[in-house]
Design a protein around this motif. Structure first.
Motif, PDB file in Angstrom:
ATOM      1  N   LEU A  95     -62.803 -37.895  42.220  1.00 28.19           N
ATOM      2  CA  LEU A  95     -62.307 -38.550  43.665  1.00 28.19           C
ATOM      3  C   LEU A  95     -60.875 -38.131  44.015  1.00 28.19           C
ATOM      4  O   LEU A  95     -60.550 -37.763  45.270  1.00 28.19           O
ATOM      5  N   GLY A  97     -59.078 -35.824  42.272  1.00 29.03           N
ATOM      6  CA  GLY A  97     -58.929 -34.432  42.356  1.00 29.03           C
ATOM      7  C   GLY A  97     -58.113 -33.859  41.068  1.00 29.03           C
ATOM      8  O   GLY A  97     -57.879 -32.586  41.137  1.00 29.03           O
ATOM      9  N   ASP A 128     -69.525 -37.387  42.994  1.00 28.45           N
ATOM     10  CA  ASP A 128     -68.131 -37.792  43.705  1.00 28.45           C
ATOM     11  C   ASP A 128     -67.296 -36.565  43.795  1.00 28.45           C
ATOM     12  O   ASP A 128     -66.719 -36.707  44.757  1.00 28.45           O
ATOM     13  N   GLU A 129     -67.337 -35.618  42.977  1.00 24.92           N
ATOM     14  CA  GLU A 129     -66.600 -34.464  43.313  1.00 24.92           C
ATOM     15  C   GLU A 129     -67.086 -33.745  44.491  1.00 24.92           C
ATOM     16  O   GLU A 129     -66.428 -33.206  45.264  1.00 24.92           O
ATOM     17  N   LYS A 132     -65.593 -35.163  47.508  1.00 22.30           N
ATOM     18  CA  LYS A 132     -64.440 -34.957  47.935  1.00 22.30           C
ATOM     19  C   LYS A 132     -64.287 -33.688  48.450  1.00 22.30           C
ATOM     20  O   LYS A 132     -63.370 -33.377  49.376  1.00 22.30           O
ATOM     21  N   ASN A 135     -65.131 -33.495  52.074  1.00 24.32           N
ATOM     22  CA  ASN A 135     -64.154 -34.483  53.009  1.00 24.32           C
ATOM     23  C   ASN A 135     -64.821 -35.726  53.363  1.00 24.32           C
ATOM     24  O   ASN A 135     -64.917 -36.386  54.537  1.00 24.32           O
ATOM     25  N   GLN A 137     -65.546 -40.150  52.531  1.00 27.98           N
ATOM     26  CA  GLN A 137     -64.966 -41.213  51.851  1.00 27.98           C
ATOM     27  C   GLN A 137     -66.317 -41.905  50.928  1.00 27.98           C
ATOM     28  O   GLN A 137     -67.456 -41.929  51.617  1.00 27.98           O
TER      29      GLN A 137
END
Length: 332
Positions: A95, A97, A128-129, A132, A135, A137
């Motif tokens: 999340l 990065g 979760d990656e 991200k 874009n 949440q």
């Protein structure tokens, strides 16, 4: 992403400066005429979205330990040895990065990125990656484990999306027809027990009476989201007419949510493309027949999704920025 680099030796400082020349960010040599490590970490953990320690992992772990809160909010943290041989993400790998950042830094100095997250180690889709990279949440970070756990166990995880997802889904991910049946969902309108990933593409158009307070705006916004089942996290910006650019309540409302707010003249609003809900009263006061819908569309550069809702002297509308999600989930 703008990293903040910390070094402790002359060699480490040279590496940090080399990295910052290509991936710009502040560079500090802690405890050498500048802030102490504790002071630097406390400040940058709040201020920066990425921290890069050039030194020992133990030093970095002890420094960040008092500040770690949640994978949903903690910054990325990466550690490089001062010879630039290894780059190790130690916090917020997906999340935040940090995994991607470690790969970027490795490419700059010839280091080996040491990625230890289970999904990466097993070559498995990391939801979760993916969020991200799309874009989004993540509304319920605790539910990430359930999705990743299924995939790591060789099971399938179901996905539902209100947006088209072209191409083949990753191995183990299967589409489903309803949000209620999904393990994870890409949506602006979350429902059920899925892991909800909300694209940050919404622009909130705002109209309000003179002197409207932040408290009135917050109450109206909560009602707007509740009535429509909208995830507040989808909003990334706000817009209104230039007559409101000095409204203290509106400015405080946008600042509280960290939204950039754009203001347009009546002529600009009138020229907005689309069909809008007219109001003779609004026309008589502002010189344009609708403020919130037109402002939202102009600022978003995309279509109106929710038409105006009025109440308590406030009107809101939602427009969406162009959005084309896909199945990319790793740094390329």
């Amino acid at each position: 992403m703008t990293p903040a680099y910390a070094a402790f030796t002359e060699r480490g400082l040279r590496l940090a400066e080399k990295l910052a020349a290509s991936l710009p960010g502040s560079v500090t040599r802690c405890g050498h005429g500048g802030p102490t490590l504790a002071q630097w970490t406390a400040a940058e953990f709040v201020r920066s979205d990425a921290l890069v320690f050039v030194g020992a992992i133990g030093i970095a772990v002890r420094a960040i330990a008092p500040h770690c809160q949640s994978k949903a909010s903690d910054p990325a943290v990466v550690v490089l040895d001062e010879y630039g041989r290894f780059a190790v993400p130690i916090l917020s790998g997906h999340l935040g990065g940090a995994n991607d950042l470690a790969r970027q830094l490795s490419a700059l100095c010839g280091a080996v990125p040491v990625i230890t997250t289970a999904t990466d180690a097993n070559g498995i889709f990391a939801v979760d990656e993916w969020a991200k990279h799309q874009n989004c949440q993540v509304l319920e970070p605790a539910r990430i484990k359930a999705v990743s756990g299924k995939l790591l166990a060789g099971q399938t995880a179901s996905v539902w999306s209100e947006f088209p997802l072209p191409g083949a889904a990753p191995a183990g991910v299967i589409p489903t027809q309803t949000q209620d049946a999904a393990d994870f969902a890409l949506t602006l309108f979350p429902a059920g027990n899925a892991l909800h990933l909300v694209p940050r593409i919404g622009v909130l158009g705002v109209g309000c009476k003179r002197g409207t307070t932040i408290e009135q705006l917050e109450a109206a916004f909560a009602a707007f989201c509740e009535i429509h089942g909208l995830a507040p996290a989808c909003i990334c910006a706000a817009a209104s007419i230039d007559l409101k650019q000095n409204e203290a309540g509106l400015l405080a409302f946008c600042q509280a949510h960290r939204w950039k707010v754009s203001f347009y003249s009546a002529a600009q609003l009138q020229a907005a493309p689309g069909t809008f809900t007219p109001s003779h009263f609004v026309q008589s006061v502002t010189g344009v027949d609708n403020v919130c819908e037109r402002a939202a569309v102009l600022a978003a550069g995309g279509p109106l999704r929710i038409p105006k809702q009025a109440g308590g002297g406030v009107t809101f509308a939602l427009a969406l920025r162009p959005y084309a999600p896909d199945w990319r989930w790793q740094h390329e």
